[in-house]
Design a protein around this motif. Structure first.
Motif, PDB file in Angstrom:
ATOM      1  N   GLU A  81     -29.153-167.636 101.971  1.00 35.69           N
ATOM      2  CA  GLU A  81     -30.092-166.614 102.450  1.00 35.69           C
ATOM      3  C   GLU A  81     -31.433-167.247 102.794  1.00 35.69           C
ATOM      4  O   GLU A  81     -32.052-166.926 103.816  1.00 35.69           O
ATOM      5  CB  GLU A  81     -30.285-165.519 101.392  1.00 35.69           C
ATOM      6  CG  GLU A  81     -29.046-164.682 101.133  1.00 35.69           C
ATOM      7  CD  GLU A  81     -28.032-165.389 100.227  1.00 35.69           C
ATOM      8  OE1 GLU A  81     -28.430-166.241  99.402  1.00 35.69           O
ATOM      9  OE2 GLU A  81     -26.835-165.094 100.373  1.00 35.69           O
ATOM     10  N   GLU A  82     -31.905-168.141 101.939  1.00 36.38           N
ATOM     11  CA  GLU A  82     -33.174-168.835 102.204  1.00 36.38           C
ATOM     12  C   GLU A  82     -33.054-169.740 103.424  1.00 36.38           C
ATOM     13  O   GLU A  82     -34.002-169.889 104.187  1.00 36.38           O
ATOM     14  CB  GLU A  82     -33.599-169.652 100.979  1.00 36.38           C
ATOM     15  CG  GLU A  82     -34.005-168.813  99.796  1.00 36.38           C
ATOM     16  CD  GLU A  82     -35.245-167.974 100.068  1.00 36.38           C
ATOM     17  OE1 GLU A  82     -36.167-168.460 100.755  1.00 36.38           O
ATOM     18  OE2 GLU A  82     -35.285-166.833  99.603  1.00 36.38           O
ATOM     19  N   GLU A  83     -31.879-170.337 103.603  1.00 36.43           N
ATOM     20  CA  GLU A  83     -31.663-171.186 104.781  1.00 36.43           C
ATOM     21  C   GLU A  83     -31.756-170.346 106.052  1.00 36.43           C
ATOM     22  O   GLU A  83     -32.373-170.773 107.035  1.00 36.43           O
ATOM     23  CB  GLU A  83     -30.294-171.865 104.706  1.00 36.43           C
ATOM     24  CG  GLU A  83     -30.010-172.765 105.879  1.00 36.43           C
ATOM     25  CD  GLU A  83     -28.632-173.402 105.817  1.00 36.43           C
ATOM     26  OE1 GLU A  83     -28.189-173.900 106.868  1.00 36.43           O
ATOM     27  OE2 GLU A  83     -28.005-173.412 104.748  1.00 36.43           O
ATOM     28  N   LYS A  84     -31.200-169.152 106.051  1.00 41.13           N
ATOM     29  CA  LYS A  84     -31.290-168.272 107.213  1.00 41.13           C
ATOM     30  C   LYS A  84     -32.741-167.928 107.514  1.00 41.13           C
ATOM     31  O   LYS A  84     -33.152-167.909 108.678  1.00 41.13           O
ATOM     32  CB  LYS A  84     -30.486-166.989 106.978  1.00 41.13           C
ATOM     33  CG  LYS A  84     -28.990-167.196 107.024  1.00 41.13           C
ATOM     34  CD  LYS A  84     -28.255-165.914 106.740  1.00 41.13           C
ATOM     35  CE  LYS A  84     -26.761-166.156 106.630  1.00 41.13           C
ATOM     36  NZ  LYS A  84     -26.027-164.947 106.255  1.00 41.13           N
ATOM     37  N   ARG A  85     -33.522-167.660 106.472  1.00 37.57           N
ATOM     38  CA  ARG A  85     -34.941-167.360 106.670  1.00 37.57           C
ATOM     39  C   ARG A  85     -35.682-168.565 107.236  1.00 37.57           C
ATOM     40  O   ARG A  85     -36.531-168.428 108.120  1.00 37.57           O
ATOM     41  CB  ARG A  85     -35.582-166.928 105.346  1.00 37.57           C
ATOM     42  CG  ARG A  85     -35.185-165.530 104.919  1.00 37.57           C
ATOM     43  CD  ARG A  85     -35.865-165.061 103.658  1.00 37.57           C
ATOM     44  NE  ARG A  85     -37.296-165.258 103.726  1.00 37.57           N
ATOM     45  CZ  ARG A  85     -38.052-165.601 102.687  1.00 37.57           C
ATOM     46  NH1 ARG A  85     -37.511-165.785 101.504  1.00 37.57           N
ATOM     47  NH2 ARG A  85     -39.356-165.755 102.814  1.00 37.57           N
ATOM     48  N   LEU A  86     -35.371-169.753 106.738  1.00 38.56           N
ATOM     49  CA  LEU A  86     -36.002-170.975 107.230  1.00 38.56           C
ATOM     50  C   LEU A  86     -35.668-171.204 108.702  1.00 38.56           C
ATOM     51  O   LEU A  86     -36.543-171.500 109.512  1.00 38.56           O
ATOM     52  CB  LEU A  86     -35.561-172.180 106.391  1.00 38.56           C
ATOM     53  CG  LEU A  86     -35.995-173.552 106.898  1.00 38.56           C
ATOM     54  CD1 LEU A  86     -37.515-173.682 106.860  1.00 38.56           C
ATOM     55  CD2 LEU A  86     -35.343-174.651 106.072  1.00 38.56           C
ATOM     56  N   LEU A  87     -34.402-171.057 109.066  1.00 35.90           N
ATOM     57  CA  LEU A  87     -33.979-171.268 110.445  1.00 35.90           C
ATOM     58  C   LEU A  87     -34.635-170.253 111.383  1.00 35.90           C
ATOM     59  O   LEU A  87     -35.072-170.603 112.481  1.00 35.90           O
ATOM     60  CB  LEU A  87     -32.459-171.212 110.562  1.00 35.90           C
ATOM     61  CG  LEU A  87     -31.701-172.307 109.808  1.00 35.90           C
ATOM     62  CD1 LEU A  87     -30.201-172.080 109.917  1.00 35.90           C
ATOM     63  CD2 LEU A  87     -32.090-173.683 110.283  1.00 35.90           C
ATOM     64  N   GLU A  88     -34.739-169.009 110.936  1.00 30.91           N
ATOM     65  CA  GLU A  88     -35.408-167.990 111.743  1.00 30.91           C
ATOM     66  C   GLU A  88     -36.877-168.340 111.941  1.00 30.91           C
ATOM     67  O   GLU A  88     -37.427-168.187 113.023  1.00 30.91           O
ATOM     68  CB  GLU A  88     -35.279-166.629 111.065  1.00 30.91           C
ATOM     69  CG  GLU A  88     -35.917-165.505 111.836  1.00 30.91           C
ATOM     70  CD  GLU A  88     -35.764-164.174 111.133  1.00 30.91           C
ATOM     71  OE1 GLU A  88     -36.712-163.378 111.198  1.00 30.91           O
ATOM     72  OE2 GLU A  88     -34.715-163.939 110.509  1.00 30.91           O
ATOM     73  N   ARG A  89     -37.500-168.839 110.890  1.00 32.67           N
ATOM     74  CA  ARG A  89     -38.912-169.228 110.969  1.00 32.67           C
ATOM     75  C   ARG A  89     -39.096-170.407 111.932  1.00 32.67           C
ATOM     76  O   ARG A  89     -40.055-170.448 112.698  1.00 32.67           O
ATOM     77  CB  ARG A  89     -39.407-169.590 109.562  1.00 32.67           C
ATOM     78  CG  ARG A  89     -40.845-169.910 109.478  1.00 32.67           C
ATOM     79  CD  ARG A  89     -41.683-168.662 109.689  1.00 32.67           C
ATOM     80  NE  ARG A  89     -43.072-169.011 109.631  1.00 32.67           N
ATOM     81  CZ  ARG A  89     -43.799-169.370 110.693  1.00 32.67           C
ATOM     82  NH1 ARG A  89     -43.252-169.418 111.879  1.00 32.67           N
ATOM     83  NH2 ARG A  89     -45.060-169.687 110.564  1.00 32.67           N
ATOM     84  N   LEU A  90     -38.167-171.363 111.902  1.00 31.42           N
ATOM     85  CA  LEU A  90     -38.242-172.507 112.803  1.00 31.42           C
ATOM     86  C   LEU A  90     -38.017-172.103 114.259  1.00 31.42           C
ATOM     87  O   LEU A  90     -38.558-172.723 115.170  1.00 31.42           O
ATOM     88  CB  LEU A  90     -37.233-173.585 112.394  1.00 31.42           C
ATOM     89  CG  LEU A  90     -37.542-174.336 111.106  1.00 31.42           C
ATOM     90  CD1 LEU A  90     -36.351-175.184 110.686  1.00 31.42           C
ATOM     91  CD2 LEU A  90     -38.784-175.178 111.257  1.00 31.42           C
ATOM     92  N   ALA A 109     -33.916-170.701  88.566  1.00 32.55           N
ATOM     93  CA  ALA A 109     -33.635-170.025  89.832  1.00 32.55           C
ATOM     94  C   ALA A 109     -32.182-170.252  90.228  1.00 32.55           C
ATOM     95  O   ALA A 109     -31.511-171.139  89.721  1.00 32.55           O
ATOM     96  CB  ALA A 109     -34.558-170.558  90.919  1.00 32.55           C
ATOM     97  N   SER A 110     -31.709-169.430  91.156  1.00 32.75           N
ATOM     98  CA  SER A 110     -30.319-169.589  91.591  1.00 32.75           C
ATOM     99  C   SER A 110     -30.188-170.812  92.484  1.00 32.75           C
ATOM    100  O   SER A 110     -31.061-171.123  93.283  1.00 32.75           O
ATOM    101  CB  SER A 110     -29.858-168.336  92.337  1.00 32.75           C
ATOM    102  OG  SER A 110     -30.626-168.161  93.499  1.00 32.75           O
ATOM    103  N   LEU A 111     -29.092-171.512  92.317  1.00 33.41           N
ATOM    104  CA  LEU A 111     -28.807-172.705  93.107  1.00 33.41           C
ATOM    105  C   LEU A 111     -27.835-172.362  94.230  1.00 33.41           C
ATOM    106  O   LEU A 111     -27.088-171.391  94.148  1.00 33.41           O
ATOM    107  CB  LEU A 111     -28.197-173.794  92.228  1.00 33.41           C
ATOM    108  CG  LEU A 111     -29.074-174.354  91.120  1.00 33.41           C
ATOM    109  CD1 LEU A 111     -28.302-175.375  90.317  1.00 33.41           C
ATOM    110  CD2 LEU A 111     -30.336-174.958  91.684  1.00 33.41           C
ATOM    111  N   ARG A 112     -27.839-173.192  95.235  1.00 34.69           N
ATOM    112  CA  ARG A 112     -26.922-173.023  96.358  1.00 34.69           C
ATOM    113  C   ARG A 112     -25.487-173.129  95.860  1.00 34.69           C
ATOM    114  O   ARG A 112     -25.160-174.000  95.052  1.00 34.69           O
ATOM    115  CB  ARG A 112     -27.198-174.089  97.406  1.00 34.69           C
ATOM    116  CG  ARG A 112     -26.363-173.932  98.656  1.00 34.69           C
ATOM    117  CD  ARG A 112     -26.722-175.003  99.668  1.00 34.69           C
ATOM    118  NE  ARG A 112     -26.008-174.787 100.895  1.00 34.69           N
ATOM    119  CZ  ARG A 112     -26.546-174.277 101.996  1.00 34.69           C
ATOM    120  NH1 ARG A 112     -27.812-173.964 102.009  1.00 34.69           N
ATOM    121  NH2 ARG A 112     -25.832-174.111 103.081  1.00 34.69           N
TER     122      ARG A 112
END
Length: 134
Positions: free
Chosen positions: A39-48, A5-8
């Motif tokens: 991008e995944e961090e943005k999704r996580l923050l939105e979910r939180l 998978a792609s890494l940060r």
């Protein structure tokens, strides 16, 4: 261990103390945290920020630990709780590879989620027996 998978992407030199490169250079190290792309961090923050209830918050804490190795501790501060911002302590434990910025944005997103849905904050306080007598 080969990561498909792609890494940060790396932080600019001198701005972050995450230790990404030594983590990648050490064989057998836990690199799950590097799977958290921007991008995944943005999704996580939105979910939180959009918490539904206390169980949802606890489920997210468990997923962050299982999938990324991030341990987040949330508890009322000692003494009187007057506001969500000042009365609830949110700590992201140090983890090699966790960006300094991410270490600050996760607690901020949780606080915004608690402010958006105060019932979650009340349930959290009640889980620690702070609202027992009310």
């Amino acid at each position: 261990m080969t990561i498909s998978a792609s890494l940060r992407s790396p932080c600019p030199p001198g701005l972050c103390i995450c230790g990404r490169d030594p983590l990648l250079d050490t064989p057998g190290s836990d690199v799950r945290i590097l799977l958290l792309t921007r991008e995944e961090e943005k999704r996580l923050l939105e979910r939180l920020e959009n918490l539904k209830d206390l169980a949802d918050l606890e489920r997210l804490q468990g997923k962050m630990f299982d999938q990324l190795g991030i341990r987040v501790l949330i508890a009322p501060k000692f003494g009187e709780v007057r506001t969500v911002r000042g009365g609830i302590e949110i700590e992201v434990q140090d983890l090699p590879g966790l960006c300094r910025k991410t270490r600050k944005t996760i607690p901020a997103a949780i606080r915004r989620g608690l402010e958006n849905n105060p019932q979650v904050a009340f349930d959290l306080l009640n889980a620690h027996d702070l609202l027992r007598g009310t």
